[in-house]
Design a protein around this motif. Structure first.
Motif, PDB file in Angstrom:
ATOM      1  N   LYS A 170      -2.897 -12.062   2.144  1.00 14.94           N
ATOM      2  CA  LYS A 170      -4.353 -12.208   2.111  1.00 14.94           C
ATOM      3  C   LYS A 170      -5.053 -10.921   1.677  1.00 14.94           C
ATOM      4  O   LYS A 170      -6.274 -10.820   1.750  1.00 14.94           O
ATOM      5  N   SER A 171      -4.269  -9.954   1.242  1.00 11.55           N
ATOM      6  CA  SER A 171      -4.862  -8.708   0.764  1.00 11.55           C
ATOM      7  C   SER A 171      -5.539  -8.959  -0.578  1.00 11.55           C
ATOM      8  O   SER A 171      -4.954  -9.553  -1.481  1.00 11.55           O
ATOM      9  N   LYS A 172      -6.779  -8.519  -0.698  1.00 10.03           N
ATOM     10  CA  LYS A 172      -7.521  -8.704  -1.938  1.00 10.03           C
ATOM     11  C   LYS A 172      -7.435  -7.483  -2.845  1.00 10.03           C
ATOM     12  O   LYS A 172      -7.938  -7.507  -3.968  1.00 10.03           O
ATOM     13  N   SER A 173      -6.838  -6.431  -2.344  1.00  3.97           N
ATOM     14  CA  SER A 173      -6.690  -5.237  -3.169  1.00  3.97           C
ATOM     15  C   SER A 173      -5.354  -4.573  -2.877  1.00  3.97           C
ATOM     16  O   SER A 173      -4.856  -4.607  -1.746  1.00  3.97           O
ATOM     17  N   PHE A 174      -4.777  -4.005  -3.908  1.00  4.38           N
ATOM     18  CA  PHE A 174      -3.500  -3.309  -3.803  1.00  4.38           C
ATOM     19  C   PHE A 174      -3.612  -1.994  -4.574  1.00  4.38           C
ATOM     20  O   PHE A 174      -4.194  -1.953  -5.659  1.00  4.38           O
ATOM     21  N   ARG A 175      -3.050  -0.938  -4.002  1.00  2.85           N
ATOM     22  CA  ARG A 175      -2.977   0.349  -4.694  1.00  2.85           C
ATOM     23  C   ARG A 175      -1.505   0.706  -4.846  1.00  2.85           C
ATOM     24  O   ARG A 175      -0.808   0.918  -3.847  1.00  2.85           O
ATOM     25  N   PHE A 176      -1.067   0.751  -6.097  1.00  2.08           N
ATOM     26  CA  PHE A 176       0.340   1.021  -6.376  1.00  2.08           C
ATOM     27  C   PHE A 176       0.491   2.450  -6.875  1.00  2.08           C
ATOM     28  O   PHE A 176      -0.083   2.831  -7.891  1.00  2.08           O
ATOM     29  N   GLY A 200       0.653  18.126   2.892  1.00  2.20           N
ATOM     30  CA  GLY A 200       0.729  17.201   4.011  1.00  2.20           C
ATOM     31  C   GLY A 200      -0.044  15.921   3.818  1.00  2.20           C
ATOM     32  O   GLY A 200      -0.191  15.130   4.757  1.00  2.20           O
ATOM     33  N   GLU A 201      -0.553  15.692   2.605  1.00  2.00           N
ATOM     34  CA  GLU A 201      -1.257  14.441   2.327  1.00  2.00           C
ATOM     35  C   GLU A 201      -0.281  13.273   2.454  1.00  2.00           C
ATOM     36  O   GLU A 201       0.909  13.403   2.157  1.00  2.00           O
ATOM     37  N   PHE A 202      -0.785  12.123   2.902  1.00  3.28           N
ATOM     38  CA  PHE A 202       0.103  10.976   3.084  1.00  3.28           C
ATOM     39  C   PHE A 202       0.714  10.567   1.751  1.00  3.28           C
ATOM     40  O   PHE A 202       0.009  10.379   0.759  1.00  3.28           O
ATOM     41  N   THR A 203       2.019  10.445   1.737  1.00  4.58           N
ATOM     42  CA  THR A 203       2.732  10.124   0.499  1.00  4.58           C
ATOM     43  C   THR A 203       3.677   8.945   0.686  1.00  4.58           C
ATOM     44  O   THR A 203       4.763   8.902   0.122  1.00  4.58           O
ATOM     45  N   GLY A 204       3.263   7.982   1.502  1.00  5.83           N
ATOM     46  CA  GLY A 204       4.086   6.801   1.704  1.00  5.83           C
ATOM     47  C   GLY A 204       5.019   6.946   2.891  1.00  5.83           C
ATOM     48  O   GLY A 204       5.218   8.040   3.419  1.00  5.83           O
ATOM     49  N   PRO A 205       5.611   5.845   3.337  1.00  9.61           N
ATOM     50  CA  PRO A 205       6.454   5.850   4.535  1.00  9.61           C
ATOM     51  C   PRO A 205       7.628   6.817   4.471  1.00  9.61           C
ATOM     52  O   PRO A 205       8.030   7.386   5.487  1.00  9.61           O
ATOM     53  N   GLY A 244      -4.573  -1.204   4.943  1.00  8.69           N
ATOM     54  CA  GLY A 244      -3.941   0.081   5.208  1.00  8.69           C
ATOM     55  C   GLY A 244      -2.436   0.022   5.352  1.00  8.69           C
ATOM     56  O   GLY A 244      -1.781   1.065   5.450  1.00  8.69           O
ATOM     57  N   THR A 245      -1.868  -1.177   5.377  1.00  2.54           N
ATOM     58  CA  THR A 245      -0.413  -1.314   5.442  1.00  2.54           C
ATOM     59  C   THR A 245       0.222  -0.676   4.211  1.00  2.54           C
ATOM     60  O   THR A 245      -0.285  -0.821   3.092  1.00  2.54           O
ATOM     61  N   THR A 246       1.322   0.031   4.416  1.00  7.05           N
ATOM     62  CA  THR A 246       2.018   0.656   3.291  1.00  7.05           C
ATOM     63  C   THR A 246       3.461   0.180   3.238  1.00  7.05           C
ATOM     64  O   THR A 246       4.084  -0.083   4.267  1.00  7.05           O
ATOM     65  N   ILE A 247       3.964   0.058   2.026  1.00  3.31           N
ATOM     66  CA  ILE A 247       5.337  -0.387   1.800  1.00  3.31           C
ATOM     67  C   ILE A 247       5.961   0.517   0.750  1.00  3.31           C
ATOM     68  O   ILE A 247       5.349   0.795  -0.286  1.00  3.31           O
TER      69      ILE A 247
END
Length: 233
Positions: A18-24, A64-69, A81-84
């Motif tokens: 149901k996510s309407k936006s994705f950032r790849f 230290g910026e967030f760079t994925g899991p 905000g979920t990340t994969i």
């Protein structure tokens, strides 16, 4: 390799995100990320194609910026905000969202089988690219182009032939993520290794060659190819 007698999956048994936006997030190149971009295009899903230079990526990790899991590219960010992370996990998610991950559990497994086999070849190719020792690099390149790639292409040729005589796609009657994965490999090799005779090599596997053209001629894929950034690797 078609549907056979495998029980069809209930497509809505697992609700979509149901996510309407994705950032790849990936580097500014094809590499491991282009197949995911192709999947978004085929699925008709809007996504932000966030491309990082090597310098930007190194700085993000240093500050230290967030760079994925797993602090590596690629990774995907959903609207909530979920990340994969991990290419194949992202690819399969987008394929499920778009409904082209195979019509049955067996078809899905067959598509995954081919996807993983293509990724093995990509791994071998990237090893030749990033090897620093010139003598070892030359040896790896010769082994890849003279043995490993031709062998795997012949295997893919047989798999294509097993499904509708090779006149369609790898699995079932419609395109799946396996077809995008295969196309992305050949597309990358063609643009990054112009000194190698890839077209001549494809002459020995006519079904694979025709399959590449079939995928590239899909209206959505063809439009994307015309407008995408031109990067060799």
């Amino acid at each position: 390799m078609g549907s056979g007698s495998s029980t069809p999956r209930q497509k809505e048994a697992k609700p979509k995100t149901k996510s309407k936006s994705f950032r790849f997030h990936y580097f500014d190149g094809k590499g491991r990320g282009e197949v995911v971009r192709l999947a978004f295009v085929l699925a008709g899903l809007d996504f932000d194609d966030v491309r990082h230079t090597a310098e930007e990526w190194a700085n993000m990790k240093q500050t230290g910026e967030f760079t994925g899991p797993f602090r590596q590219l690629p990774w995907l960010e959903l609207e909530d905000g979920t990340t994969i992370s991990q290419t194949r996990a992202i690819l399969r998610l987008v394929a499920r969202e778009g409904g082209f991950d195979g019509d049955t559990n067996l078809d899905a497994a067959k598509a995954d089988e081919i996807t993983d086999a293509v990724e093995d070849i990509k791994d071998a190719f990237f090893t030749t690219i990033f090897e620093q020792d010139e003598q070892k690099k030359a040896s790896l390149e010769d082994e890849f182009w003279d043995s490993r790639l031709p062998t795997r292409l012949r295997q893919f040729e047989k798999l294509l032939e097993m499904n509708n005589g090779g006149q369609g796609f790898f699995v079932g009657k419609a395109m799946t993520h396996a077809d995008l994965e295969m196309f992305s490999l050949l597309d990358m090799l063609e643009s990054s290794s112009k000194e190698r005779d890839l077209l001549g090599m494809l002459g020995a596997v006519p079904l694979v060659k025709a399959h590449k053209e079939r995928v590239s001629n899909h209206p959505k894929i063809a439009e994307y190819i015309k407008t995408r950034r031109d990067t060799p690797l």
